[in-house]
Write a protein that holds these residues in place. Structure first.
Motif, PDB file in Angstrom:
ATOM      1  N   ARG A 270       0.826  -1.216   0.000  1.00  0.00           N
ATOM      2  CA  ARG A 270       0.000   0.000   0.000  1.00  0.00           C
ATOM      3  C   ARG A 270       0.857   1.261   0.000  1.00  0.00           C
ATOM      4  N   GLY A 271       2.147   1.106  -0.336  1.00  0.00           N
ATOM      5  CA  GLY A 271       3.035   2.251  -0.475  1.00  0.00           C
ATOM      6  C   GLY A 271       3.695   2.695   0.805  1.00  0.00           C
ATOM      7  N   GLY A 272       3.607   1.879   1.846  1.00  0.00           N
ATOM      8  CA  GLY A 272       4.188   2.233   3.133  1.00  0.00           C
ATOM      9  C   GLY A 272       5.665   1.875   3.220  1.00  0.00           C
ATOM     10  N   LYS A 273       6.242   2.139   4.390  1.00  0.00           N
ATOM     11  CA  LYS A 273       7.684   2.002   4.563  1.00  0.00           C
ATOM     12  C   LYS A 273       7.994   1.557   5.992  1.00  0.00           C
ATOM     13  N   MET A 274       8.976   0.651   6.121  1.00  0.00           N
ATOM     14  CA  MET A 274       9.461   0.250   7.437  1.00  0.00           C
ATOM     15  C   MET A 274      10.947   0.564   7.538  1.00  0.00           C
ATOM     16  N   VAL A 275      11.334   1.228   8.632  1.00  0.00           N
ATOM     17  CA  VAL A 275      12.722   1.592   8.905  1.00  0.00           C
ATOM     18  C   VAL A 275      13.123   0.934  10.220  1.00  0.00           C
ATOM     19  N   VAL A 276      14.328   0.374  10.264  1.00  0.00           N
ATOM     20  CA  VAL A 276      14.814  -0.304  11.464  1.00  0.00           C
ATOM     21  C   VAL A 276      16.114   0.336  11.924  1.00  0.00           C
ATOM     22  N   LEU A 277      16.186   0.640  13.224  1.00  0.00           N
ATOM     23  CA  LEU A 277      17.420   1.086  13.863  1.00  0.00           C
ATOM     24  C   LEU A 277      17.884  -0.020  14.798  1.00  0.00           C
ATOM     25  N   ASP A 278      19.087  -0.539  14.553  1.00  0.00           N
ATOM     26  CA  ASP A 278      19.557  -1.677  15.346  1.00  0.00           C
ATOM     27  C   ASP A 278      21.049  -1.857  15.123  1.00  0.00           C
ATOM     28  N   PRO A 279      21.816  -2.236  16.156  1.00  0.00           N
ATOM     29  CA  PRO A 279      23.250  -2.486  15.951  1.00  0.00           C
ATOM     30  C   PRO A 279      23.540  -3.778  15.205  1.00  0.00           C
ATOM     31  N   ARG A 280      22.497  -4.574  14.967  1.00  0.00           N
ATOM     32  CA  ARG A 280      22.650  -5.800  14.176  1.00  0.00           C
ATOM     33  C   ARG A 280      21.651  -5.776  13.032  1.00  0.00           C
ATOM     34  N   ARG A 281      22.067  -6.258  11.881  1.00  0.00           N
ATOM     35  CA  ARG A 281      21.153  -6.397  10.757  1.00  0.00           C
ATOM     36  C   ARG A 281      20.322  -7.647  11.025  1.00  0.00           C
ATOM     37  N   THR A 282      19.250  -7.444  11.753  1.00  0.00           N
ATOM     38  CA  THR A 282      18.410  -8.544  12.202  1.00  0.00           C
ATOM     39  C   THR A 282      17.557  -9.085  11.055  1.00  0.00           C
ATOM     40  N   GLU A 283      16.798 -10.131  11.377  1.00  0.00           N
ATOM     41  CA  GLU A 283      15.870 -10.674  10.395  1.00  0.00           C
ATOM     42  C   GLU A 283      14.857  -9.614   9.967  1.00  0.00           C
ATOM     43  N   THR A 284      14.452  -8.773  10.899  1.00  0.00           N
ATOM     44  CA  THR A 284      13.521  -7.695  10.572  1.00  0.00           C
ATOM     45  C   THR A 284      14.194  -6.631   9.727  1.00  0.00           C
ATOM     46  N   ALA A 285      15.418  -6.286  10.075  1.00  0.00           N
ATOM     47  CA  ALA A 285      16.158  -5.282   9.305  1.00  0.00           C
ATOM     48  C   ALA A 285      16.344  -5.726   7.857  1.00  0.00           C
ATOM     49  N   LYS A 286      16.481  -7.023   7.635  1.00  0.00           N
ATOM     50  CA  LYS A 286      16.739  -7.530   6.288  1.00  0.00           C
ATOM     51  C   LYS A 286      15.512  -7.423   5.384  1.00  0.00           C
ATOM     52  N   VAL A 287      14.326  -7.301   5.967  1.00  0.00           N
ATOM     53  CA  VAL A 287      13.130  -7.149   5.130  1.00  0.00           C
ATOM     54  C   VAL A 287      12.618  -5.706   5.157  1.00  0.00           C
ATOM     55  N   ALA A 288      13.341  -4.822   5.857  1.00  0.00           N
ATOM     56  CA  ALA A 288      12.920  -3.425   5.954  1.00  0.00           C
ATOM     57  C   ALA A 288      13.311  -2.651   4.703  1.00  0.00           C
ATOM     58  N   ASP A 289      12.684  -1.512   4.515  1.00  0.00           N
ATOM     59  CA  ASP A 289      13.068  -0.619   3.429  1.00  0.00           C
ATOM     60  C   ASP A 289      14.396   0.062   3.735  1.00  0.00           C
ATOM     61  N   GLU A 290      14.648   0.315   5.011  1.00  0.00           N
ATOM     62  CA  GLU A 290      15.905   0.916   5.447  1.00  0.00           C
ATOM     63  C   GLU A 290      16.343   0.281   6.756  1.00  0.00           C
ATOM     64  N   HIS A 291      17.658   0.107   6.883  1.00  0.00           N
ATOM     65  CA  HIS A 291      18.237  -0.285   8.166  1.00  0.00           C
ATOM     66  C   HIS A 291      19.431   0.603   8.441  1.00  0.00           C
ATOM     67  N   HIS A 292      19.517   1.107   9.692  1.00  0.00           N
ATOM     68  CA  HIS A 292      20.636   1.942  10.097  1.00  0.00           C
ATOM     69  C   HIS A 292      21.236   1.384  11.382  1.00  0.00           C
TER      70      HIS A 292
END
Length: 709
Positions: free
Chosen positions: A199-221
């Motif tokens: 639906r055109g949305g976006k997920m951003v993850v802030l985490d010191p590890r590229r987690t399983e969630t970070a890997k499917v996010a639009d952005e990880h920092h």
């Protein structure tokens, strides 16, 4: 061809509905129930393995008493009456001789997942007048509960991300792809993320590890562990101090404290956040502006920050971000559930409080009637009035789950008496004098009193026991009833007669009866009869906005964005210097196949590639002349462990990671498969001196050294 029965997986917060194929008293098939209105057919590997617990030959089914000490100890079965009397005699003797506080009680994580524990375990807990009450809460979500109590007026009035309608989703220190959501009951998270993106949305993850969630996010920092507070406060700074008069945030009329928030974040600039966290200032500003501009946005934080040194400040800042952007109590934002049984509104679960008393040794404040579990070891070891001499644990393994577990393990040996309500002889219960094993999930009725409060959709579901218990088994609520009634009857100082009569009546009623009564008192129209007729559950619709201020638990019906405790902690945070760049810090991690420390006895969940290694950035390995795959020694202030290391670009430089819940090789542990699982306990490294202001242990961001062996 087997019979199909409806079940529920209550091993984690997702409470997924199951379809079980049964042959006799054996589960031969497990799949997700597509008719379940919340989980929609989703099931993770733990759900498939729920029958492994029921069928586990290592689990206890009848009470056992420990005979002998140390390596020579053995366990012998005893009758239920003998076991109950043994526990009651010793608990009452301890209280009569040494006072109420000489008894310590510890409740593990599975208690929140059991109906009987919620209805009867809590009553048992309150029947003991001891101040030495502990639980897994203070190694998990205590900052969330404290902030909810201070800001909204109740410890479990928690805003839930409306993931099904949001357009911008910021995840800070959370990994729902592995956890299935936590303080956000969100089964089928993978599909919900796909729907968000569709639906055109976006997920951003802030985490010191590229987690399983970070890997499917639009952005990880990457964000350095323990520094999330500076990032979140800097986002507030951008929305307030750097905003123009036209874009300055406004808040609802029932919200107090905006001016104090603006004052507190004045010096928390994005540049300061970059120096502390490593997240570029430009990214901090961009994220703040995107959140403010989103049609519907929400910020969510979880254990990566709540089990950090500034968990309360982080959760307060998340709440402020959701309020100041207008995303509290509106579709797509941070919303409140309307469950069929409102455990908050009815007072079934108390509002909570803070600093009503303090621990004897370190003077640590209680929260919601519990002391930080990081204080348990010293309260056992330190002589004097109020010293813990007897301990009752319920479905918990604090030796593996709490800070400096090795020293706690030693302290347990010095107790005068210990009893456990548990199905396993594990790293903690091996020290017990008697263990009382309850039935397992498939043998008891279930209704979620807690996780319907935290779900991303309003539903209700009652699940009858799949298997009838055997005649010589006891449900957990029956165990709690007997311990309570037999112990209190032996006390020299008894409660008033009226209180004892009410207590006996409450403990005698079954959990299922109590659920029926609670449903009838509600306004949803849901009854136990209706739930029995629709075992997959009843859909009560999406989360509803516009509930505030009427539903605010605070007696003032106002939101307080500037509670004194948080204000003081933010000012303390402002004095923290920039961290040294050459220090390694440790974080935990979890895998979808793990369930804290107690599902490693399932062969299907532990087979395959090992996942116990210390993960470390390749650059950090090179800098220390450590080879990938070699054994290393990891040392913190409190302890040292040896483990294999694995290079991983998923780790931020300067950060290392060990999983939680491993390390089962101790003498006397009677969990045959678990003992074969390699790994060490991360909590032999975590430090009981590192606490958030709430009393939650800072399990993430622990300074360590890593050296080759």
């Amino acid at each position: 061809m087997g019979e199909t029965r409806i079940g529920v997986c209550n091993l984690c917060e997702a409470i997924c509905g199951l379809e079980l194929t049964i042959e006799g008293r054996e589960v031969v098939g497990v799949r997700g129930n597509k008719a379940d209105p919340l989980s929609r057919g989703h099931v993770c590997p733990k759900g498939v393995a729920i029958a492994d617990v029921y069928a586990d030959p290592d689990r206890l089914r009848r009470p056992v008493r420990r005979v002998g000490e140390g390596a020579d100890a053995r366990w012998e079965e005893i009758g239920w009456d003998e076991a109950f009397d043994l526990v009651a005699d010793n608990l009452a003797r301890t209280i009569n001789e040494h006072g109420d506080d000489a008894l310590g009680v510890y409740l593990g994580n599975p208690n929140a997942h059991s109906l009987g524990s919620m209805t009867h375990g809590t009553a048992m807990f309150k029947s003991f007048r001891t101040r030495n009450r502990y639980s897994a809460t203070s190694v998990d979500q205590l900052p969330h509960q404290l902030v909810a109590h201070l800001v909204f007026g109740h410890q479990l009035f928690l805003p839930i991300p409306d993931i099904d309608r949001t357009s911008w989703f910021l995840v800070v220190g959370g990994n729902p792809m592995a956890s299935n959501g936590s303080l956000m009951t969100v089964p089928d998270f993978p599909q919900r993320v796909r729907d968000l993106r569709a639906r055109g949305g976006k997920m951003v993850v802030l985490d010191p590890r590229r987690t399983e969630t970070a890997k499917v996010a639009d952005e990880h920092h990457f964000v350095r562990p323990g520094t999330d507070a500076w990032v979140l406060l800097a986002m507030l700074h951008v929305l307030t101090v750097e905003s123009s008069p036209d874009t300055a945030p406004s808040v609802a009329s029932y919200v107090d404290g905006l001016a104090t928030v603006v004052e507190l974040v004045a010096d928390f600039t994005p540049e300061r956040a970059e120096a502390m966290s490593g997240l570029p200032a430009a990214e901090v500003r961009r994220l703040a502006h995107e959140l403010a501009a989103a049609e519907a946005g929400v910020v969510y934080s979880r254990i990566g920050v709540s089990a950090g040194p500034w968990g309360t400040v982080c959760q307060w800042a998340v709440t402020c971000l959701n309020v100041l952007t207008g995303n509290l109590d509106r579709p797509g934002g941070a919303m409140f559930t309307t469950p069929a049984i409102d455990a908050v509104g009815t007072g079934l679960i108390g509002r909570g409080h803070h600093d009503a008393w303090r621990s004897r040794v370190r003077g640590l404040p209680e929260t919601a009637g519990e002391l930080p579990v990081a204080a348990l070891r010293e309260e056992i070891e330190t002589p004097g009035e109020g010293q813990v001499r007897a301990l009752l644990t319920v479905a918990g393994n604090p030796v593996l789950s709490t800070p400096d577990g090795a020293r706690l393990d030693g302290a347990l040996r010095g107790l005068d008496f210990m009893a456990a309500v548990d199905i396993y002889v594990n790293e903690t219960t091996r020290h017990a004098d008697v263990i009382l094993p309850p039935t397992t999930a498939l043998e008891r009725d279930h209704y979620d009193l807690v996780f319907h409060l935290l779900a991303v959709r309003n539903t209700a579901r009652f699940t009858p026991a799949v298997f009838e218990k055997e005649a010589d088994q006891r449900h957990d609520w029956q165990i709690f009833r007997e311990i309570t009634l037999r112990t209190t009857a032996r006390l020299e100082r008894k409660a008033p007669l009226k209180k004892r009569i009410v207590q006996r009546a409450r403990l005698t009623a079954s959990p299922t009866f109590l659920i029926g009564q609670l449903l009838r008192r509600g306004s949803s129209g849901v009854t136990l009869s209706k739930l029995r007729a629709r075992p997959a559950g009843i859909d009560l619709g999406p989360l509803r906005g516009g509930q505030l201020p009427d539903r605010l638990p605070a007696r003032s019906k106002r939101v307080d964005l500037a509670p004194a405790l948080v204000v003081a902690d933010v000012r303390r945070l402002a004095e923290v210097p920039v961290p040294a760049g050459d220090e390694l810090v440790l974080i935990g991690r979890r895998h979808q196949r793990d369930c804290n420390s107690w599902m490693h006895n399932s062969e299907r969940l532990t087979r395959g590639r090992p996942r116990h290694q210390l993960l470390m950035n390749p650059g950090d390995l090179v800098q220390r002349a450590i080879e990938d795959g070699s054994r290393v020694r990891v040392t913190s202030r409190v302890g040292s462990v040896e483990v294999e290391v694995a290079a991983s670009d998923d780790l931020m430089p300067g950060v290392v990671s060990l999983p939680h819940g491993y390390g089962h090789a101790a003498d006397g542990v009677l969990m045959s498969r678990s003992r074969e699982v390699p790994g060490v306990s991360v909590n032999d490294l975590t430090d009981p001196e590192l606490l958030d202001v709430s009393g939650n242990a800072a399990l993430n961001g622990v300074p360590v050294a890593v050296t080759a062996i």
